[in-house]
Design an enzyme around this catalytic site. Structure first.
Site, PDB file in Angstrom:
ATOM      1  N   THR A   1      -7.403  13.679  -1.613  1.00 18.80           N
ATOM      2  CA  THR A   1      -8.041  13.048  -2.783  1.00 18.80           C
ATOM      3  C   THR A   1      -9.557  13.255  -2.834  1.00 18.80           C
ATOM      4  O   THR A   1     -10.279  12.883  -1.906  1.00 18.80           O
ATOM      5  CB  THR A   1      -7.747  11.536  -2.880  1.00 18.80           C
ATOM      6  OG1 THR A   1      -6.375  11.288  -2.588  1.00 18.80           O
ATOM      7  CG2 THR A   1      -8.038  11.045  -4.288  1.00 18.80           C
TER       8      THR A   1
ATOM      9  N   LYS B   1       2.457   7.962   2.663  1.00 16.06           N
ATOM     10  CA  LYS B   1       1.101   7.919   2.120  1.00 16.06           C
ATOM     11  C   LYS B   1       0.488   6.557   2.464  1.00 16.06           C
ATOM     12  O   LYS B   1       1.018   5.521   2.082  1.00 16.06           O
ATOM     13  CB  LYS B   1       1.130   8.145   0.612  1.00 16.06           C
ATOM     14  CG  LYS B   1       1.604   9.530   0.231  1.00 16.06           C
ATOM     15  CD  LYS B   1       1.892   9.658  -1.250  1.00 16.06           C
ATOM     16  CE  LYS B   1       0.660   9.524  -2.102  1.00 16.06           C
ATOM     17  NZ  LYS B   1       0.964   9.718  -3.536  1.00 16.06           N
TER      18      LYS B   1
ATOM     19  N   ARG C   1       1.112  -2.278 -14.091  1.00 17.68           N
ATOM     20  CA  ARG C   1       0.270  -2.153 -15.279  1.00 17.68           C
ATOM     21  C   ARG C   1       0.306  -3.440 -16.093  1.00 17.68           C
ATOM     22  O   ARG C   1       1.318  -4.147 -16.101  1.00 17.68           O
ATOM     23  CB  ARG C   1       0.731  -0.984 -16.160  1.00 17.68           C
ATOM     24  CG  ARG C   1       0.684   0.368 -15.468  1.00 17.68           C
ATOM     25  CD  ARG C   1       1.059   1.500 -16.401  1.00 17.68           C
ATOM     26  NE  ARG C   1       1.121   2.785 -15.704  1.00 17.68           N
ATOM     27  CZ  ARG C   1       0.059   3.532 -15.408  1.00 17.68           C
ATOM     28  NH1 ARG C   1      -1.150   3.110 -15.753  1.00 17.68           N
ATOM     29  NH2 ARG C   1       0.195   4.670 -14.774  1.00 17.68           N
TER      30      ARG C   1
ATOM     31  N   ARG D   1       2.065  21.193  -3.165  1.00 14.98           N
ATOM     32  CA  ARG D   1       2.464  19.829  -3.529  1.00 14.98           C
ATOM     33  C   ARG D   1       2.895  19.805  -4.984  1.00 14.98           C
ATOM     34  O   ARG D   1       2.187  20.294  -5.870  1.00 14.98           O
ATOM     35  CB  ARG D   1       1.303  18.867  -3.320  1.00 14.98           C
ATOM     36  CG  ARG D   1       1.522  17.452  -3.891  1.00 14.98           C
ATOM     37  CD  ARG D   1       0.315  16.579  -3.581  1.00 14.98           C
ATOM     38  NE  ARG D   1       0.383  15.272  -4.213  1.00 14.98           N
ATOM     39  CZ  ARG D   1      -0.334  14.896  -5.262  1.00 14.98           C
ATOM     40  NH1 ARG D   1      -1.176  15.764  -5.834  1.00 14.98           N
ATOM     41  NH2 ARG D   1      -0.218  13.690  -5.771  1.00 14.98           N
TER      42      ARG D   1
END
Length: 488
Positions: free
Chosen positions: A285, A227, A86, A45
């Site tokens: 993860t 994802k 953000r 990846r």
């Protein structure tokens, strides 16, 4: 075609589940990439969130050079960053938000304070509703929307703490009207396709339309992995999986936007649904998180990896462990050992087949299910399939036969993409033009790659006429004599 130089280099793994290793500062040299592969990495990846595109060129060159030297197709996945929400900056670099206070997010670009800060994403103002949550800094702080307008969101601080410049923000309760591909992603996507990567991983997937946009831009040059990292994606999971070539249980962001206790059921649901649809599924993860700094994982982490393998995931992924950790080789080797031990468990076969995968009413699915039964009945050592697109291999892998799946394909791109598929050992080789040639080549390849020996039965699947994608209609069982390699 890739020509194997040494038999040991192209022998199949001793396990069915694949290992996807992320490359980064700790694993960016050709020597480290080769060591990762030899430790057990089946695919690599490349995280487009970090580093310049020029750095990625060297990584891809190193992987392709390794592929050529070992004679084994090797898989590259480019993971796009996706939109990053953000907050703005603070006058002192940070501010403390006290639990119970009011806090405002607005469109004013001036530095923030303990009472307000800029939120530069107009799409959030358009999507939010009273009562929705805002999660800041990976969920460490929690705000609840009380009032809002086009330029100001007034919130109640439910969980306070320090909030510093440019910290990330998650909006789990609504669908944010943002495209999954940013300008950076479009540039990175174009770059990745030019470099010939095999898979594109799409972040920030909220709805099936996100995949349609990406697929149009990819134009068949790579396979598309979705994802699953947002609650909105879970709400339309089957639609998303149906449009994707594979899915990833992206537990990082999913674990921020969902309560921690909701992540394991979500993971099982994603894995089960992907398997029913016959799509490869990657669990990712924090799988061996402590090995970023420690040479061994915790027992809980080992159990976490084992659970994903028992559930039948096609691949398990290492993130920072292999990209930036102190023990990248050991992390891959540990994951390899966990997988081998799980698959050696006498109870593994029953557990991996707990998910029911009913065949579609097609000849290819009927033959794939039959091949699974024949393996058990006659103790066949492997299933060999000829494919151009890889669809036959995916159908066979969905059944989770507990023998290797040897895939022979004239297309190197297909062989590379199959590196994320459970149980598959793909070989790029010249196509066959007759039934007799198919049988002879199957026998040679089974012996050459150490998958079967003299006296063993093997199952062959192909489509006639040869070279016609999607025409799988032949299933044949033969016994090897061990003499097939002579005079080739």
């Amino acid at each position: 075609m890739i020509t194997p130089r040494q038999h040991r280099d192209v022998a199949p793994r001793a396990r069915k589940v694949r290992i996807l290793a992320t490359l980064g500062p700790a694993s960016s040299t050709p020597e480290m990439i080769e060591r990762l592969f030899k430790a057990g990495a089946d695919a690599f990846r490349i995280n487009m969130s970090h580093g310049a595109q020029a750095e990625k060129v060297e990584l891809i060159k190193s992987i392709r050079a390794l592929e050529k030297s070992l004679g084994r197709p090797t898989t590259i996945l480019a993971d796009l960053q996706g939109p990053k929400l953000r907050v703005g900056k603070f006058s002192d670099g940070a501010a403390r938000l006290e639990t119970g206070q009011k806090f405002i997010l607005d469109r004013d670009p001036s530095p923030g304070s303990g009472k307000r800060v800029c939120l530069p994403h107009k799409e959030i103002f358009e999507a939010l509703e009273v009562g929705a949550r805002l999660l800041l800094d990976d969920g460490k702080l929690v705000l609840r929307v009380e009032r809002m307008s086009e330029t100001k969101i007034t919130t109640h601080v439910e969980v306070g703490g320090m909030l510093s410049d440019n910290k990330g923000l998650n909006v789990p309760d609504v669908v944010v009207p943002m495209a999954a591909l940013t300008e950076k992603d479009l540039s990175d996507l174009s770059f990745a396709l030019e470099q010939g990567v095999d898979w594109i991983a799409l972040s920030f997937v909220q709805r099936p339309e996100d995949l349609a946009d990406a697929r149009r831009l990819i134009g068949g040059k790579a396979a598309l992995l979705a994802k699953i990292e947002k609650p909105a994606a879970l709400a339309r999971l089957e639609e998303i999986i149906e449009l994707a070539d594979a899915v990833m249980v992206a537990r990082g962001d999913l674990g921020v936007e969902l309560p921690p206790e909701a992540v394991p059921p979500a993971q099982k649901r994603i894995v089960e649904t992907a398997r029913r649809f016959g799509r490869p599924v990657v669990v990712a993860t924090q799988m061996l998180e402590s090995m970023i700094k420690a040479p061994t994982p915790t027992r809980a982490e080992v159990s976490d990896v084992a659970t994903a393998i028992y559930d039948g995931a096609d691949a398990v992924m290492l993130s920072a462990e292999s990209a930036a950790g102190d023990w990248p080789i050991e992390s891959v080797a540990m994951m390899d050992r966990i997988a081998i031990n799980v698959e050696s468990d006498p109870a593994y076969a029953a557990r991996v087949h707990f998910t029911e995968t009913r065949p579609d009413p097609t000849t290819a699915d009927a033959l794939s299910e039959a091949a699974f039964d024949i393996v058990r009945t006659v103790s066949a050592k492997c299933i060999i399939c000829f494919t151009e697109s890889g669809s036959t291999a995916r159908r066979i892998a969905r059944e989770r036969p507990l023998v290797p799946i040897l895939v022979l394909t004239p297309k190197l791109a297909t062989a590379r993409r199959l590196g994320l598929l459970w149980g598959v050992h793909a070989v790029s080789t010249r196509d066959v033009s007759s039934f007799e040639e198919m049988v002879a080549k199957s026998k040679r390849m089974a012996l050459r790659h150490g998958i079967a020996g003299g006296g063993d039965r093997v199952i062959m699947m192909a489509g006639v006429p040869f070279g016609t994608p999607g025409s799988t209609n032949v299933l044949h069982v033969v016994r090897l004599t061990g003499q097939e390699l002579k005079g080739r």
